[in-house]
Design an enzyme around this catalytic site. Sequence first.
Site, short mmCIF file in Angstrom:
data_model
loop_
_atom_site.label_atom_id
_atom_site.label_comp_id
_atom_site.label_asym_id
_atom_site.label_seq_id
_atom_site.Cartn_x
_atom_site.Cartn_y
_atom_site.Cartn_z
CG HIS A 91 20.78 31.67 21.73
ND1 HIS A 91 20.60 32.92 21.78
CD2 HIS A 91 20.98 31.26 23.17
CE1 HIS A 91 20.54 33.73 22.77
NE2 HIS A 91 20.55 32.43 23.80
CG HIS A 133 22.38 29.75 27.68
ND1 HIS A 133 23.34 30.45 28.05
CD2 HIS A 133 21.47 30.05 27.00
CE1 HIS A 133 23.14 31.79 27.62
NE2 HIS A 133 21.85 31.60 26.85
CG HIS A 185 22.79 36.44 25.46
ND1 HIS A 185 23.62 35.53 25.23
CD2 HIS A 185 21.67 35.86 25.72
CE1 HIS A 185 23.07 34.20 25.26
NE2 HIS A 185 22.01 34.46 25.80
CD GLU A 204 17.18 37.45 26.74
OE1 GLU A 204 18.16 37.41 27.13
OE2 GLU A 204 16.59 36.19 26.81
CG ASP A 228 18.34 29.03 28.98
OD1 ASP A 228 19.37 28.52 29.66
OD2 ASP A 228 17.88 30.12 28.81
N1 ADE Z 1 21.58 32.70 30.49
C1 ADE Z 1 20.52 31.63 30.35
N2 ADE Z 1 19.76 31.90 29.50
C2 ADE Z 1 19.57 33.09 29.06
C3 ADE Z 1 18.99 34.41 28.48
N3 ADE Z 1 18.11 33.76 27.95
N4 ADE Z 1 19.47 35.49 28.57
C4 ADE Z 1 20.47 35.80 29.20
N5 ADE Z 1 21.17 35.10 29.71
C5 ADE Z 1 20.86 33.88 29.84
ZN ZN Z 2 20.88 32.89 25.73
#
Ligand code: ADE
Ligand code: ZN
Length: 330
Positions: free
Chosen positions: A9, A11, A189, A192, A271
């Site tokens: 996971h 990005h 996703h 969250e 991220d």
């Molecule tokens: N895009 C980048 N990081 C993200 C996250 N944590 N949740 C949703 N979209 C994303």
């Molecule tokens: Zn994510």
Amino acid sequence: MPVPKAELHLHIEGTLEPELAFELAARNGLALPWAGTEALREAYRFEDLQSFLDLYYALMAVLRTERDFEDLADAYLARAAAQGVRHAEIFFDPQAHLARGVPLDTVVDGLWRALGRSEERHGVSTRLIMCFLRDEPAASALATLEAARPHLDRITGVGLDSAEAGHPPSTFREVYEAAAALGLRRVAHAGEEGPPEYITEALDVLGVERVDHGLRCVEDPALVARLVRERVPLTLCPLSNVRLRAVDTLADHPLPAMLDAGLMCTVNSDDPAYFGGYVGDTFDAVAETLGLGPERLRDLARNSFLAAFLDDDEERRARYLAEVETYAFD
Ligand code: ADE
Ligand code: ZN
């Protein structure tokens, strides 16, 4: 050397460190609204997912050429390798680039220049997962999937990301059906910031094979029981959850309880340039703050390879798993 692991996971746009952002801005003749890297880092105080996404999309403006995407991915792979990552399944957000006039070819060809030589240069095998933005219409996602057809030899699967609340998975039923028909793996996703029902929808309507985050499943014991029974992998991102206020502090994270419940958890960085650590740092943080011992850390590393999209290379998976079993924690 850190425990061998897969990152599931991540990005790629979320690995853009302030130093590289300023370097790319200069290379592309763009002015950034921050005085420098320190001022930019000061802006990394997020209230929630949306406040992060606003900055994440804004800073992407510096990514313009194939070489930019190549440099971004290469920098990530070098850092990941140093933290014990053997295999990385990397998300990218094509619609966010198309909206800025950067064609899909530029993004995929640029990323592939780094991914294609990653094993040789960094000792990291890779997969690429194309994410759709859930706060854009399903028709846009479908058009993106259509545009990606010439690149499908380099794209393993599809995902769903961006602002979750109010954007249920079921909106993307048709897109995921089309992706499945093209032989693509499916993740999304869910849970969250969105409710546990979105996790159920992602499984039942989109047919996902892993749930990205899935954190809020803990609010629904029947859902937890199902996820345990079906061994659905969850790609948790504890440092992200702290920074985006899904949990108050790392000490409050339900990861230990989720492992005790028998959920197939993995830990990941989401991220890392924005959330204070790469995946090795995340392992260290959960070990220290949540008191996870060597066997729990081994479980997390093992799960990461079991949940990886390595079905076309089971020999490699077995090799990675053997490395996990013989790893000596000190
Ligand atoms: N895009 C980048 N990081 C993200 C996250 N944590 N949740 C949703 N979209 C994303
Ligand atoms: Zn994510």
